[in-house]
Design a protein around this motif. Structure first.
Motif, PDB file in Angstrom:
ATOM      1  N   GLN A   1      -5.017 -31.524  61.122  1.00 49.45           N
ATOM      2  CA  GLN A   1      -3.916 -32.246  60.508  1.00 49.45           C
ATOM      3  C   GLN A   1      -4.554 -33.292  59.606  1.00 49.45           C
ATOM      4  O   GLN A   1      -4.845 -34.405  60.024  1.00 49.45           O
ATOM      5  N   THR A   2      -4.833 -32.924  58.386  1.00 52.56           N
ATOM      6  CA  THR A   2      -5.665 -33.753  57.520  1.00 52.56           C
ATOM      7  C   THR A   2      -4.858 -34.858  56.871  1.00 52.56           C
ATOM      8  O   THR A   2      -3.925 -34.587  56.124  1.00 52.56           O
ATOM      9  N   PRO A   3      -5.183 -36.129  57.148  1.00 59.08           N
ATOM     10  CA  PRO A   3      -4.494 -37.220  56.463  1.00 59.08           C
ATOM     11  C   PRO A   3      -4.820 -37.222  54.984  1.00 59.08           C
ATOM     12  O   PRO A   3      -5.856 -36.719  54.559  1.00 59.08           O
ATOM     13  N   ALA A   4      -3.928 -37.826  54.198  1.00 60.97           N
ATOM     14  CA  ALA A   4      -4.125 -37.821  52.746  1.00 60.97           C
ATOM     15  C   ALA A   4      -5.417 -38.507  52.351  1.00 60.97           C
ATOM     16  O   ALA A   4      -6.003 -38.203  51.316  1.00 60.97           O
ATOM     17  N   SER A   5      -5.891 -39.434  53.199  1.00 60.26           N
ATOM     18  CA  SER A   5      -7.070 -40.211  52.843  1.00 60.26           C
ATOM     19  C   SER A   5      -8.372 -39.483  53.120  1.00 60.26           C
ATOM     20  O   SER A   5      -9.439 -39.971  52.758  1.00 60.26           O
ATOM     21  N   ALA A   6      -8.298 -38.346  53.769  1.00 62.77           N
ATOM     22  CA  ALA A   6      -9.527 -37.632  54.122  1.00 62.77           C
ATOM     23  C   ALA A   6      -9.501 -36.224  53.540  1.00 62.77           C
ATOM     24  O   ALA A   6      -8.457 -35.604  53.443  1.00 62.77           O
ATOM     25  N   SER A   7     -10.672 -35.732  53.155  1.00 66.38           N
ATOM     26  CA  SER A   7     -10.762 -34.379  52.640  1.00 66.38           C
ATOM     27  C   SER A   7     -10.837 -33.396  53.795  1.00 66.38           C
ATOM     28  O   SER A   7     -11.211 -33.743  54.921  1.00 66.38           O
ATOM     29  N   VAL A   8     -10.490 -32.151  53.512  1.00 67.79           N
ATOM     30  CA  VAL A   8     -10.602 -31.111  54.529  1.00 67.79           C
ATOM     31  C   VAL A   8     -12.052 -30.990  54.980  1.00 67.79           C
ATOM     32  O   VAL A   8     -12.332 -30.853  56.175  1.00 67.79           O
ATOM     33  N   SER A   9     -12.990 -31.061  54.042  1.00 69.85           N
ATOM     34  CA  SER A   9     -14.411 -30.950  54.389  1.00 69.85           C
ATOM     35  C   SER A   9     -14.822 -32.032  55.380  1.00 69.85           C
ATOM     36  O   SER A   9     -15.533 -31.769  56.352  1.00 69.85           O
ATOM     37  N   GLU A  10     -14.356 -33.252  55.138  1.00 69.44           N
ATOM     38  CA  GLU A  10     -14.717 -34.356  56.023  1.00 69.44           C
ATOM     39  C   GLU A  10     -14.097 -34.172  57.407  1.00 69.44           C
ATOM     40  O   GLU A  10     -14.737 -34.435  58.430  1.00 69.44           O
ATOM     41  N   GLU A  11     -12.848 -33.707  57.452  1.00 72.58           N
ATOM     42  CA  GLU A  11     -12.192 -33.498  58.740  1.00 72.58           C
ATOM     43  C   GLU A  11     -12.850 -32.368  59.536  1.00 72.58           C
ATOM     44  O   GLU A  11     -13.005 -32.468  60.752  1.00 72.58           O
ATOM     45  N   VAL A  12     -13.252 -31.311  58.844  1.00 77.17           N
ATOM     46  CA  VAL A  12     -13.957 -30.217  59.524  1.00 77.17           C
ATOM     47  C   VAL A  12     -15.285 -30.718  60.071  1.00 77.17           C
ATOM     48  O   VAL A  12     -15.656 -30.435  61.217  1.00 77.17           O
ATOM     49  N   TYR A  13     -15.991 -31.472  59.254  1.00 75.70           N
ATOM     50  CA  TYR A  13     -17.268 -32.045  59.691  1.00 75.70           C
ATOM     51  C   TYR A  13     -17.076 -32.908  60.931  1.00 75.70           C
ATOM     52  O   TYR A  13     -17.818 -32.789  61.920  1.00 75.70           O
TER      53      TYR A  13
ATOM     54  N   ALA B   1     -15.577 -17.965  63.309  1.00 73.62           N
ATOM     55  CA  ALA B   1     -14.768 -18.389  64.451  1.00 73.62           C
ATOM     56  C   ALA B   1     -14.341 -19.850  64.310  1.00 73.62           C
ATOM     57  O   ALA B   1     -13.196 -20.206  64.617  1.00 73.62           O
ATOM     58  N   LEU B   2     -15.259 -20.696  63.839  1.00 75.19           N
ATOM     59  CA  LEU B   2     -14.916 -22.102  63.639  1.00 75.19           C
ATOM     60  C   LEU B   2     -13.821 -22.251  62.587  1.00 75.19           C
ATOM     61  O   LEU B   2     -12.899 -23.055  62.749  1.00 75.19           O
ATOM     62  N   ALA B   3     -13.931 -21.476  61.501  1.00 73.43           N
ATOM     63  CA  ALA B   3     -12.926 -21.555  60.447  1.00 73.43           C
ATOM     64  C   ALA B   3     -11.548 -21.159  60.993  1.00 73.43           C
ATOM     65  O   ALA B   3     -10.545 -21.820  60.712  1.00 73.43           O
ATOM     66  N   ARG B   4     -11.503 -20.083  61.793  1.00 76.25           N
ATOM     67  CA  ARG B   4     -10.216 -19.661  62.366  1.00 76.25           C
ATOM     68  C   ARG B   4      -9.668 -20.729  63.305  1.00 76.25           C
ATOM     69  O   ARG B   4      -8.476 -21.050  63.281  1.00 76.25           O
ATOM     70  N   GLU B   5     -10.511 -21.259  64.138  1.00 73.35           N
ATOM     71  CA  GLU B   5     -10.066 -22.231  65.137  1.00 73.35           C
ATOM     72  C   GLU B   5      -9.546 -23.512  64.508  1.00 73.35           C
ATOM     73  O   GLU B   5      -8.573 -24.099  64.986  1.00 73.35           O
ATOM     74  N   LEU B   6     -10.190 -23.925  63.424  1.00 76.96           N
ATOM     75  CA  LEU B   6      -9.815 -25.173  62.773  1.00 76.96           C
ATOM     76  C   LEU B   6      -8.742 -24.975  61.700  1.00 76.96           C
ATOM     77  O   LEU B   6      -8.261 -25.947  61.126  1.00 76.96           O
ATOM     78  N   GLY B   7      -8.404 -23.722  61.424  1.00 75.62           N
ATOM     79  CA  GLY B   7      -7.406 -23.461  60.397  1.00 75.62           C
ATOM     80  C   GLY B   7      -7.884 -23.830  59.015  1.00 75.62           C
ATOM     81  O   GLY B   7      -7.111 -24.320  58.176  1.00 75.62           O
TER      82      GLY B   7
END
Length: 258
Positions: A7-19, A41-47
């Motif tokens: 659930q990525t907040p507007a202030s954070a990038s998807v890359s940063e949230e995945v990291y 598998a990580l990509a599927r799990e994290l959407g």
């Protein structure tokens, strides 16, 4: 499972949230030391797509939290005594200096804020809220850096202490209880030394406070040596990443635990 889909907040990038999600799972041992992980598998799990997962893996490899082996996949780094010692050195050196400087510079408002931190610690301890307790612990140490006039140095400590935190969390979840009450008392002693304006005492209390982890790593290694071991079939491949000396140190470390 690492987490629910991001659930990525507007202030954070998807890359940063995945990291952050993968790093957090390594830190709390959701991803076990020595286990193999899959990018797909990580990509599927994290959407998420594979690109931010790949970028996160590259960052975590640079932090020595993951090893990437050609044709073998990605392996969560075992707990590493060399990384642990380096992290301890960084944290002890910087935080003892910061405590001494805080004792020189702190005013009444600074001391009041530190006491509020200790009160919050006490409240978290009373309800056995470990997650909140350790978040407050970090905030307390950042406050000391801020009083010392070097808040940006905390990011250096944070980057290093992940290897200390892995030991702490492993001890807490895989070995035995991790006593929290002494931490609160040591923080009170730190506040007292800073309030009294005694730099040498503040540095000494901080040093004793941080040094407690040295006993924890020895106890954890005796109780759960497998957390420190790289699968032997992968040890030789570490040479292509870390060089022969590093591989040799890890192999020697594993031999001593058997």
């Amino acid at each position: 499972m690492i987490a629910t889909p991001l659930q990525t907040p507007a202030s954070a990038s998807v890359s940063e949230e995945v990291y952050r999600a993968i790093r957090g799972a390594i830190l709390d041992l959701t991803l076990e030391p020595g286990s193999t992980i899959s990018e797909n598998a990580l990509a599927r799990e994290l959407g998420a797509s594979r690109t931010p997962v790949r970028e996160a893996i590259q960052r975590l490899e640079r932090e020595r939290l993951l090893f990437v082996f050609p044709q073998r996949g990605t392996v969560v780094a075992p707990l590493d005594l060399d990384e642990f010692r380096s992290a301890y050195f960084v944290r002890s050196s910087l935080e003892c200096s910061a405590a001494a400087e805080a004792a020189r510079l702190a005013g009444p408002a600074d001391v009041a804020r530190l006491r509020q931190h200790v009160d919050a610690h006490t409240a978290a301890l009373a309800v056995a809220d470990e997650s909140t307790f350790f978040a407050l612990n970090d905030a307390f140490h950042l406050e000391i850096m801020t009083i010392a006039g070097v808040p940006s140095v905390w990011s250096v400590v944070q980057n290093a202490k992940v290897h200390l935190d892995r030991v702490r969390i492993a001890h807490l979840t895989r070995a035995s209880t991790y006593p929290l009450a002494p931490i609160v008392e040591e923080h009170r002693q730190l506040v007292a030394a800073i309030a009294a304006g005694t730099p040498d005492e503040a540095a000494a209390v901080m040093h004793a406070h941080i040094a407690k982890v040295l006993h924890r790593v020895d106890l954890l290694r005796d109780l759960r040596p497998e957390l420190f071991e790289m699968p032997r079939e992968l040890t030789a491949q570490i040479r292509t990443i870390s060089g022969p000396a590093a591989a040799g140190r890890r192999l020697h470390s594993n031999d001593k635990s058997q």
